[in-house]
Scaffold this motif. Sequence first.
Motif: not given
Length: 215
Positions: A6, A8-10, A13-15, A131, A135
């Motif tokens: 995954k 970074r959330s900022e 929503d990307y994989t 990081r 995930t």
Amino acid sequence: MVLYFKARSEVGDYTIFMGIDKHENEELIKYCFPEDIWFHVDKVSSAHVYLRMNKGQTIDDISEGLLEDCVQLVKANSIQGNKMNNIDIIYTPWTNLKKNLSMDVGQVGFFNSKLVRTVRVEKRINEIVNRLNKTKVERKTDLKAERDALHASEKAEKKQQMREKKRREELQKLEKERLADIRSYKGFMVPEKMTSNRQIASASNSFKELEEDFM
């Protein structure tokens, strides 16, 4: 097996994903989605890393932070590239990947070299790589079934859009005919609603006879 990460959330929503070996990479080359972007270290061996963009997005929609996550993951998964500084990583839409029978397993070419972009990566950034690794999910995936499901969904959506389009066209046609009828006074010329002069005269005589009987 396919490894999924995954971003970074900022950035949204990307994989990000890659095959666990060259044989899995071969399957990814065949069965990725049109929105997928392919990444690889230039001129040296590395994992084939893919970024799944949202439907309708292109390579131009990759943000700086999202790109950094992808290239750091590629660098970290290259035996040679992980040890080197100032390496180039290339990336291009999955649809630009070309494969023919003369190529080795996992090897690819490009239909259009002008669609291949290059980014320079100075060094490995452990904070980003660690990081992303937190995930990581390893999953056995039926890539062909996923593609088939996507095609079926897109086909059903296209049919629905065609039905909606046809319905709108029929409603527009009916409305156009209705407005044309109003403008031509067609509704006022219905035979059942018309009265002749003879009928008017006959009605007048009948009224006169009733009047005389009453008197």
